[in-house]
Scaffold this active site. Structure first.
Site, PDB file in Angstrom:
ATOM      1  CG  ASP A 261      -1.965  -1.042   1.211  1.00 26.64           C
ATOM      2  OD1 ASP A 261      -2.580  -1.199   0.152  1.00 26.64           O
ATOM      3  OD2 ASP A 261      -2.179  -1.711   2.227  1.00 26.64           O
TER       4      ASP A 261
ATOM      5  CG  ASP B  67      -5.368  -0.895   5.594  1.00 30.16           C
ATOM      6  OD1 ASP B  67      -6.133  -1.358   4.722  1.00 30.16           O
ATOM      7  OD2 ASP B  67      -4.985   0.288   5.607  1.00 30.16           O
TER       8      ASP B  67
ATOM      9  CG  ASP C  82      -6.728  -4.967   2.190  1.00 26.44           C
ATOM     10  OD1 ASP C  82      -7.038  -4.854   0.994  1.00 26.44           O
ATOM     11  OD2 ASP C  82      -6.403  -4.006   2.906  1.00 26.44           O
TER      12      ASP C  82
ATOM     13  CB  THR D 210      32.186 -29.968  19.140  1.00 25.10           C
ATOM     14  OG1 THR D 210      31.657 -31.269  18.869  1.00 25.10           O
ATOM     15  CG2 THR D 210      33.577 -30.078  19.686  1.00 25.10           C
ATOM     16  CG  ASP D 211      27.174 -31.892  17.925  1.00 28.11           C
ATOM     17  OD1 ASP D 211      28.226 -31.667  17.291  1.00 28.11           O
ATOM     18  OD2 ASP D 211      26.442 -32.873  17.742  1.00 28.11           O
TER      19      ASP D 211
END
Length: 897
Positions: free
Chosen positions: A329, A641, A645, A738-739
């Site tokens: 718009d 709005d 719509d 480490t993960d």
């Protein structure tokens, strides 16, 4: 209060019963008391999942169950230490999972609060906008078309009010409401025309009501129907990853089974190979991937809130990153939403109006002579300003804090109120002399609004009409000229239309104004009866200048390969003028709503690629536009709005509702709500969507390259006839170390430079595209070579298996932590990114490294993990080997560049 039949009572009795004032509403102290008594105006939801329940749910995972079984088997076989360690790691994994889920749920809960609907109420004599959940019995609520009824109400005012009660009664036709009706007998819910019920939708007109019940005491609360909730289902991305995880898991299990078989054939113990296989399977499969994706999406949604975008559905975050067209718009989104009347044509004269925004201060200057005049001295000017102020549902209010003025209502109507106030005509005084009695609200088909006022001085009724000039002129047969009424000839009409076009060419929004007087009101108040034989008074031209940030955002769109399309109800000339100021395109091509009606879907598809402005369109046209753009294979974001719509918002790939001016229906149909109604916020949301998707790719890349490397290390050790480089407990520990932390840190990586200079991604392209597959292969191979290389070196130089395994263990973790750093970008070298620009990565890497050192340097723990402390010289060798994957990653980036 529950047993009171409010529809039996008249308005006065209702107000007395609820101890409220229909004009001023409740005061703050009374509201506080009633909130304590009645609670919040919301429906009870299912009990939230407790932390303990979340913790128990972590153990329902298939792979975790395998680990627990492995722990029990280890205990039976006499491996008490292994069994205990496995259980500790399982519990640590579960705690981490709980924390991730809890954080994600809190993020989504916060977003749900932000997205909760608002309501206009009268409290202490002032109109206020409050969250609907704060309503209490006795509150005076204002109702407007397109909004949900926020609580059960006894109506006290209704103007052409119609409410869709299908959600409550099943009746598909909107119900006409009459505030004055009183029922002496019991009537069914669907026939109570003097009442409105929570969750139903206002489809037409406006009204006012007293809250009679809130929350679970409402009619909809009695049947426990949830109407306001956020979807928390799996997103398409999560489903893809889940499916991918199953495929990967199956492949990994097959490879693990092969490793187990090779180990047994080589004469290694069943017990040792069983534990190794189980540990390797758990380490290889990224079972935490869905949880990390969820938290990254949720955190991304929270970042979007700071950029004025509330994402209602997780899948919208994914889709945003691939948006190719934004249909937006104009008013309030591309422009400042502070309409200002700058030109008035009436009585054959054009007047310039000075002033800024909504401040009610300014002058009226005759265009040709340049002289300042007072509107009171010019009947035509006074009349048009009066009509503009009366035919109006907006108000202006001064903020005492910062001495600014704001409009409550539509910005266009606010501009008319401000213009009248500049001429000394204040709405409150006009309304006192000319109170409104009836109205025919504006709608997009008629393109006009009419109000009827009783003139206390003449005892006549004044009909005020405003609307599109071309349409309004066809309803007039007279013209107000220098205080007199004259015939409206074809020549005069042509001249007015020429002035209208001239104003529109200056990017002004132009409205026409007309009136007529009635001795009495007709029995039927309808457009056909009221809006005829009008007296045309003049035109007002106003401008809503483009937002500076919108001009910049349009440039960003173009560099990002995103096409912005303006859709507006304004005239074609006005729309094109604004589009040029926004630099929407080098060549502006516009199509009007009338032209759209005359085009077939096929004809529109042929030209849609070239069109960048749609003018004079109704909301119904938006669906046609969206469909045409989508058929071209574009990913479409659409703003809206109004009630009408909603179909277009649902049909678009991303429906975007206006948070300030948007109706509840539009917000319900949308995926994204803008809290500032600003086009720049849409572009910011698209950028954030790209960042989130990019970060998800990064930690998937990281996790898979590390997990596959772990399989390759054991697999090739078996093939080469080497001892197993890592024991089960070490594999499980490094998986935990480490993960989790580095993967989460990658999900919080800041946007890369130039992310909005790249074209939108193809939504059909798999996450594991050719580039990522090549990167995973090169990295997992490099990590495997580094670990096997140092293991072979340590084994041959020291002939100490425990020390060699410690070397391998330390090298694998360190190389994976280096890998986390290089995974922060697929294209940009690490030295350009900077080692410390992602504080989460720095802290996550540091924490992971410390956890590794704990199992190596604390004696009783190192005994469990079968590790030994390393010297500084040994660490230098380890760092050298660990840098190999990072060097390969950086070379790959350089070659790609």
């Amino acid at each position: 209060m529950k047993d009171v039949k409010w529809y039996h009572l008249n308005i006065r009795e209702t107000a007395e019963k609820l101890k409220t004032c229909t004009e001023k509403g409740l005061d703050a102290e009374e509201v506080k008391k009633r909130q304590q008594k009645y609670g919040l105006n919301e429906l009870k939801e299912k009990k939230p999942v407790t932390l303990f329940q979340r913790f128990i749910n972590q153990f329902k995972d298939f792979l975790v169950m395998i680990l627990i079984i492995a722990s029990i088997i280890s205990l039976v076989l006499g491996e008490v230490t292994d069994s205990v360690v496995i259980l500790i790691i399982v519990i640590l994994n579960a705690i981490l999972g709980v924390l991730q889920e809890y954080r994600a749920s809190k993020a989504l809960e916060a977003l749900k609060q932000l997205a909760s609907p608002k309501t206009l109420v009268v409290r202490e004599g002032k109109i206020q906008e409050i969250p609907s959940k704060e309503l209490v019995p006795g509150d005076i609520v204002l109702l407007e078309a397109g909004n949900y009824v926020p609580a059960d109400l006894r109506l006290i005012e209704s103007v052409n009010l119609k409410i869709d009660e299908a959600s409550l009664t099943g009746e598909s036709v909107p119900v006409e409401k009459d505030a004055g009706a009183v029922f002496t007998e019991d009537v069914p819910l669907g026939e109570r025309s003097n009442s409105a019920f929570m969750g139903t939708i206002i489809t037409y007109g406006r009204g006012k009501g007293i809250v009679t019940a809130t929350g679970m005491d409402t009619q909809i609360g009695l049947i426990a129907q949830m109407l306001e909730s956020l979807e928390e289902e799996e997103t398409p991305l999560q489903k893809k990853l889940s499916q991918f995880g199953k495929v990967l898991g199956t492949i990994c299990l097959v490879i693990v089974a092969i490793i187990f078989a090779i180990g047994v054939l080589r004469g290694l113990g069943y017990r040792e190979m069983f534990m190794t296989a189980i540990s390797l399977a758990v380490a290889a499969i990224p079972e935490g991937l869905p949880a990390i994706v969820t938290i990254v999406l949720a955190l991304g949604m929270q970042r979007m809130v700071k950029r004025h975008s509330i994402v209602k559905k997780l899948h919208a975050v994914e889709t945003l990153g691939s948006t190719t067209v934004i249909c937006t718009d104009k008013t309030g989104t591309l422009t400042q939403n502070e309409m200002t009347v700058t030109a008035i044509y009436t009585g054959g004269q054009i007047y310039k109006v000075t002033g800024e925004g909504y401040k009610p201060y300014g002058e009226f200057i005759k265009e040709h002579k340049g002289t300042t005049i007072s509107p009171n001295s010019v009947p035509d000017l006074s009349q048009i300003l009066k009509i503009g102020a009366l035919c109006n549902d907006s108000r202006i209010e001064e903020s005492k804090d910062n001495n600014t003025w704001k409009v409550i209502g539509d910005p266009t109507e606010g501009a008319l109120i401000v213009a009248a106030a500049k001429g000394g005509l204040w709405y409150t005084e006009l309304n006192n002399d000319l109170p409104r009695k009836q109205e025919i609200p504006f709608d997009s088909d008629r393109k006009r609004m009419t109000t009827i006022h009783y003139d206390k001085n003449t005892s006549k009724y004044l009909v005020c009409v405003k609307g599109a000039p071309d349409i309004l002129l066809n309803l007039c047969n007279s013209i107000f000229d220098n205080g007199n009424i004259a015939q409206l000839t074809d020549d005069k009409k042509a001249n007015i239309l020429q002035i209208n076009t001239s104003m529109a060419n200056q990017a002004l929004r132009v409205l026409g104004f007309a009136y007529k007087e009635l001795e009495s009101l007709p029995e039927t108040i309808s457009p056909d009866v009221i809006e005829t034989d009008l007296v045309f008074v003049g035109l007002m031209g106003m401008i809503d200048p483009p937002r500076k940030e919108a001009i910049e955002a349009v440039e960003v769109c173009k560099s990002a390969g995103i096409k912005p399309i303006m859709i507006t109800g304004d005239y074609k000339d006005t729309a094109v003028a604004i589009a040029r100021e926004l630099k929407l395109s080098d060549r502006i091509i516009a199509i009007t709503g009338k032209e759209l009606d005359e085009m077939s879907d096929e004809e529109l598809e042929e030209v849609i690629d070239k069109v960048n402005v749609f003018a004079r369109v109704s909301p119904e046209h938006k669906v046609k536009i969206v469909n045409s753009v989508k058929k071209k294979g574009e990913i479409v974001a659409m703003t809206g709005d109004g009630v009408n719509d909603a179909p277009a918002l649902k049909n678009a790939d991303i429906g975007i509702a206006m948070g300030i001016t948007g109706t509840d229906v539009a917000k319900e149909a949308s995926d994204l709500i803008l809290t500032d109604d600003n086009f720049a916020s849409i572009v910011a949301a698209v950028e954030e969507g790209r960042v989130i998707y990019s970060n998800i790719r990064k930690f998937i890349n990281f996790l898979l390259s590390c997990n596959i490397a772990e399989i390759l290390i054991i697999f090739f050790a078996m093939i080469l006839g080497l001892p197993i480089p890592l024991i089960p407990i070490q594999i499980l520990w490094l998986n935990l170390v480490t993960d989790a932390f580095p993967a989460l840190a990658l999900g919080m990586e800041k946007k890369e430079p130039g992310i909005m200079n790249m074209p939108p991604r193809d939504p059909k392209e798999p996450i594991l595209n050719k580039t990522m597959r090549r990167g995973i292969l090169s990295q997992s191979t490099a990590i495997a070579i580094a670990v096997l290389g140092i293991f072979f070196y340590a084994l041959n130089s020291t002939e100490n298996l425990i020390l060699a395994r410690t070397f391998a263990f330390a090298t694998l973790i360190t190389s994976e932590l280096f890998r986390a750093q290089t995974a922060r970008s697929e294209n940009i070298p690490l030295f350009k990114l900077g080692l410390f620009t992602n504080k989460y990565m720095f802290l996550g890497t540091l924490l992971s490294f410390v956890m590794m050192l704990i199992v190596m340097y604390i004696p009783f723990i190192s005994n469990v993990f079968k590790t030994v402390p390393l010297t500084l010289n040994q660490w230098l060798i380890i760092v050298g080997f660990s840098l190999l994957p990072a060097i390969v990653a950086e070379i790959t980036k350089a070659l790609k560049l």
